[in-house]
Scaffold this active site. Structure first.
Site, mmCIF file in Angstrom:
data_model
loop_
_atom_site.group_PDB
_atom_site.id
_atom_site.type_symbol
_atom_site.label_atom_id
_atom_site.label_comp_id
_atom_site.label_asym_id
_atom_site.label_seq_id
_atom_site.Cartn_x
_atom_site.Cartn_y
_atom_site.Cartn_z
ATOM 1 N N SER A 1 85.018 59.817 49.743
ATOM 2 C CA SER A 1 83.636 59.970 49.275
ATOM 3 C C SER A 1 82.881 60.752 50.336
ATOM 4 O O SER A 1 82.686 60.271 51.454
ATOM 5 C CB SER A 1 82.979 58.607 49.069
ATOM 6 O OG SER A 1 83.636 57.907 48.051
ATOM 7 N N MET B 1 81.305 57.371 54.990
ATOM 8 C CA MET B 1 82.383 57.865 54.151
ATOM 9 C C MET B 1 83.355 56.722 53.853
ATOM 10 O O MET B 1 83.553 55.837 54.694
ATOM 11 C CB MET B 1 83.105 58.983 54.898
ATOM 12 C CG MET B 1 84.237 59.617 54.146
ATOM 13 S SD MET B 1 85.093 60.845 55.161
ATOM 14 C CE MET B 1 83.826 62.074 55.355
ATOM 15 N N CYS B 2 83.946 56.744 52.662
ATOM 16 C CA CYS B 2 84.961 55.751 52.339
ATOM 17 C C CYS B 2 86.107 56.421 51.599
ATOM 18 O O CYS B 2 86.027 57.600 51.245
ATOM 19 C CB CYS B 2 84.370 54.614 51.505
ATOM 20 S SG CYS B 2 83.976 55.017 49.801
ATOM 21 N N THR B 3 87.180 55.672 51.398
ATOM 22 C CA THR B 3 88.314 56.194 50.643
ATOM 23 C C THR B 3 88.332 55.550 49.264
ATOM 24 O O THR B 3 87.939 54.393 49.094
ATOM 25 C CB THR B 3 89.657 55.907 51.342
ATOM 26 O OG1 THR B 3 89.773 54.502 51.550
ATOM 27 C CG2 THR B 3 89.758 56.634 52.654
#
Length: 185
Positions: A40, A59-61
């Site tokens: 993201s 940010m993430c996955t």
């Protein structure tokens, strides 16, 4: 009084339906190519939770897999404080390829999800209309296969978000982090 209230509710429903119809969907959507790991990169929203939490977001996955029924299993892992939190969502396919629905079991909100644009190998732009008892909101996500995207893709995300009625204050390029990135399988 009842007639006025019904009229107002009717207009609100028409606006919501029109907003959903006005969000484009990727032409010739190929669901199998959307599966896999995404990061993201950008998030835009006019929801209250976003306004309250945007300063904490990173940010993430997200891992997307197809189910046997043709739905999407979406698993996001993101940093929250000093821990990693994983959220699973099942996006149910609709009659239109590239469009999905989801109902949040915790909040009861209904999500109308559109894969707006993707080249499958670099980026995906996803727009969601969210309806709940307290009102509706819009969310736009920019996913990337890598932790960075070109300035042109970031600008495309910002421009599309503005076209959905979101303001500069409601658009966020998520700060990069290594936290929780390895935890996402």
């Amino acid at each position: 009084m009842q007639v006025t209230l019904l009229g107002i509710l009717g207009l609100a429903l028409l606006r919501t339906l029109h907003a959903q119809d006005s969000i484009p969907v990727q032409a010739d959507f190929q669901q199998d190519k959307l599966t896999g790991r995404w990061y993201s990169i950008g998030l835009a929203s006019n929801s209250n939770w976003f306004k309250e939490k945007r300063h904490l977001m990173k940010m993430c996955t997200t891992i997307i897999t197809s189910t046997a029924e043709g739905n999407l299993e979406v698993t996001s892992t993101y940093p929250k404080g000093d821990q990693c939190v994983t959220r699973n969502s099942l996006y149910t396919k609709t009659e239109q390829p590239g469009r999905f629905s989801y109902t949040n079991p915790r909040w009861g909100s209904k999500h109308n999800i559109h894969v707006v644009e993707t080249n499958y190998e670099e980026y995906a732009l996803v727009a969601t209309q969210i309806s709940k008892s307290t009102g509706s909101s819009t969310m736009v996500l920019l996913y990337s296969r890598t932790k960075e995207l070109s300035p042109e893709r970031l600008e495309m995300f910002a421009q599309f978000s503005k076209e959905q009625g979101l303001t500069d204050d409601e658009i966020l390029i998520l700060p990069q982090t290594d936290k929780c990135m390895a935890d996402a399988a």
